[in-house]
Write a protein that holds these residues in place. Structure first.
Motif, PDB file in Angstrom:
ATOM      1  N   UNK A   1      -2.481   6.690  -0.208  1.00 61.58           N
ATOM      2  CA  UNK A   1      -2.633   7.358  -1.491  1.00 61.58           C
ATOM      3  C   UNK A   1      -3.700   6.610  -2.631  1.00 61.58           C
ATOM      4  N   UNK A   2      -4.509   6.987  -2.901  1.00 57.64           N
ATOM      5  CA  UNK A   2      -5.553   6.524  -3.758  1.00 57.64           C
ATOM      6  C   UNK A   2      -5.107   6.662  -5.304  1.00 57.64           C
ATOM      7  N   UNK A   3      -4.607   5.665  -5.778  1.00 52.85           N
ATOM      8  CA  UNK A   3      -4.135   5.727  -7.330  1.00 52.85           C
ATOM      9  C   UNK A   3      -5.392   5.729  -8.131  1.00 52.85           C
ATOM     10  N   UNK A   4      -5.567   6.412  -9.178  1.00 46.01           N
ATOM     11  CA  UNK A   4      -6.439   6.504 -10.287  1.00 46.01           C
ATOM     12  C   UNK A   4      -6.733   4.869 -10.817  1.00 46.01           C
ATOM     13  N   UNK A   5      -7.908   4.709 -10.785  1.00 48.76           N
ATOM     14  CA  UNK A   5      -8.403   3.204 -11.140  1.00 48.76           C
ATOM     15  C   UNK A   5      -8.177   3.204 -12.493  1.00 48.76           C
TER      16      UNK A   5
ATOM     17  N   UNK B   1       0.896  -1.225  -0.096  1.00 52.74           N
ATOM     18  CA  UNK B   1      -0.097   0.099   0.141  1.00 52.74           C
ATOM     19  C   UNK B   1       1.093   1.168  -0.024  1.00 52.74           C
ATOM     20  N   UNK B   2       0.343   2.192  -0.752  1.00 54.90           N
ATOM     21  CA  UNK B   2       1.193   3.630  -0.892  1.00 54.90           C
ATOM     22  C   UNK B   2       0.567   4.354   0.317  1.00 54.90           C
ATOM     23  N   UNK B   3       1.498   5.002   1.025  1.00 55.67           N
ATOM     24  CA  UNK B   3       1.229   5.723   2.275  1.00 55.67           C
ATOM     25  C   UNK B   3       1.938   7.176   2.532  1.00 55.67           C
ATOM     26  N   UNK B   4       0.967   8.207   2.731  1.00 62.57           N
ATOM     27  CA  UNK B   4       1.830   9.622   3.253  1.00 62.57           C
ATOM     28  C   UNK B   4       1.681   9.706   4.736  1.00 62.57           C
TER      29      UNK B   4
END
Length: 455
Positions: free
Chosen positions: A451-455, A281-284
């Motif tokens: 971080x919500x990456x574009x679907x 998971x991508x995270x800030x």
């Protein structure tokens, strides 16, 4: 000021006592409190810098008449914030003209910005499924709405690339989270946010996590770090001579990206995993830190020698921040230790896990109780009256183990619990160094968003 605004809106006149040094900040936070103005009674100069006679004279001649005037005035009315619509054009012209306009209107940090033209902003919005007008939240002290579109605008200005947009939105989401406490970003001690990045996005977007970590020179790390400062200025309203009252400021910090490959290669959990997120998971994560310093040329005959050196660095870079361990905001101190991959690997070869390192640091990062009391109650007077740790424990503002006995030379930890020490791996894999950041506690509590990456 917050209490006065609430009472004034109920129709009851108030008088807010404000020292000269904070009049600008008091004015700046009024819109975020929902009022046009709040009656202020001026306290001349700085209380600690006056004799008792001067203070009494100033109170009698200036402050008291101000209080009377404020209480005789009718209660204030609600504020109406400046608003720009989607069709608003704030200026036109060449590069120099636009930059001068933005500088004059205090929308710039003093460096050249990339003009946020409609086309450039649109290119950023193409990298998110979000509605451009989605309100992410409200940012204090200005009380302004954080929107997807104003994220894009400030991202353009900071010279970010359009594909960074999901990272920028996650940053705005952290700033809008009450757990972070963005309203404290202009406090006296001048702490500045540090963005810690986790996940595959580090490699995908070209964030540097190796040599010269924390140095400008990589577009992703540098521009995203600049973005958060511009966003705080332009949307949250944290401006010098206004809501930003840092005595000494820190320049915006570049993004700290964890060297996840190095951590995983030795079986250590990544920073993101320790925050409760999955390994892919991508995270800030953003925390506000007041200071930082290097621990150089680390050497030791065994792991415990290395730990003692690291622990010494944690202690040396902490002073008044102890109020976030005891007294002011108990158990909210979160120092960050960044260790190079070489140091991490050396410790792991010696049989030390990441949790083992944290526990060992907790045991060694200690100082005499009397010195901690001096930091928070004598040298700084942040806890008036200079209370002992025993008194703080009795009041419930310190954990019981801070008063196990009355020996002033007993060693006490710098944090309440071992898990309060944050650890991440980053930097040059061939260097034996570390870096310590002192935490600003609840005034920028470390907060993470996916971080919500574009679907």
């Amino acid at each position: 000021m917050r209490a006065s605004a609430a009472v004034e809106k109920l129709g009851v006149p108030t008088a807010s006592l404000i020292c000269d040094g904070f009049v600008g900040q008091a004015t700046a936070i009024m819109p975020g409190l929902g009022v046009e103005t709040i009656p202020i009674a001026r306290i001349v100069g700085h209380v600690d810098g006056q004799s008792a006679e001067d203070l009494r004279r100033n109170i009698d001649e200036v402050t008291t008449p101000d209080v009377i005037r404020c209480l005789l005035e009718p209660a204030v009315s609600c504020a109406i914030a400046e608003n720009f619509t989607n069709d608003t054009i704030v200026g036109s012209g060449n590069f120099d003209t636009i930059n001068q306009l933005f500088l004059d209107r205090r929308w710039s940090d003093g460096l050249a910005i990339v003009p946020p033209s409609r086309d450039r902003v649109a290119s950023f919005l193409e990298h998110t499924d979000d509605d451009p007008d989605r309100i992410i939240g409200v940012l204090q002290p200005a009380g302004s709405s954080a929107t997807v579109k104003n994220v894009a605008i400030n991202g353009v200005m900071a010279n970010c690339r359009p594909e960074y947009m999901p990272v920028l939105i996650a940053i705005a989401e952290v700033l809008c989270d009450p757990a972070y406490g963005v309203e404290h970003s202009g406090d006296t001690t001048g702490g500045d946010p540090l963005i810690i990045l986790s996940g595959p996005v580090i490699e995908e977007l070209g964030f540097n996590c190796a040599g010269v970590a924390l140095r400008d020179g990589y577009q992703a790390n540098t521009s995203v770090g600049r973005f958060i400062r511009l966003y705080q200025r332009n949307v949250a309203g944290i401006l010098p001579e206004g809501a930003d009252k840092g005595t000494f400021g820190h320049t915006w910090r570049v993004v700290l990206a964890e060297h996840e490959m190095a951590a995983r290669s030795i079986g250590w959990a990544t920073f993101g995993e320790e925050r409760g997120f999955g390994p892919s998971e991508d995270l800030v994560t953003i925390g506000r830190f007041t200071s930082g310093g290097g621990i150089g040329s680390i050497y030791g005959n065994d792991s415990q020698e290395i730990v003692r050196y690291l622990a010494d660095g944690l202690v040396r870079h902490t002073s008044w921040e102890f109020i976030f361990t005891v007294g002011f905001a108990r158990g909210t101190y979160r120092p960050l230790l960044v260790i190079s991959p070489l140091v991490a690997k050396t410790l792991q070869i010696a049989g030390m896990s990441k949790d083992g390192l944290r526990t060992a640091l907790y045991e060694h990062a200690r100082l005499p109780a009397a010195k901690l009391e001096r930091y928070i109650g004598h040298w700084t007077n942040l806890l008036p009256g200079g209370p002992s740790l025993g008194q703080l424990v009795a009041d419930g503002t310190a954990a019981p183990h801070f008063a196990e006995n009355d020996d002033p030379q007993r060693l006490v930890p710098i944090v309440e619990n071992p898990e309060d020490i944050l650890i991440t791996v980053s930097g040059d894999p061939l260097r034996s160094n570390a870096y310590v950041f002192a935490s600003n506690g609840m005034h920028g509590f470390p907060t993470s968003k996916k971080i919500r990456v574009r679907a």
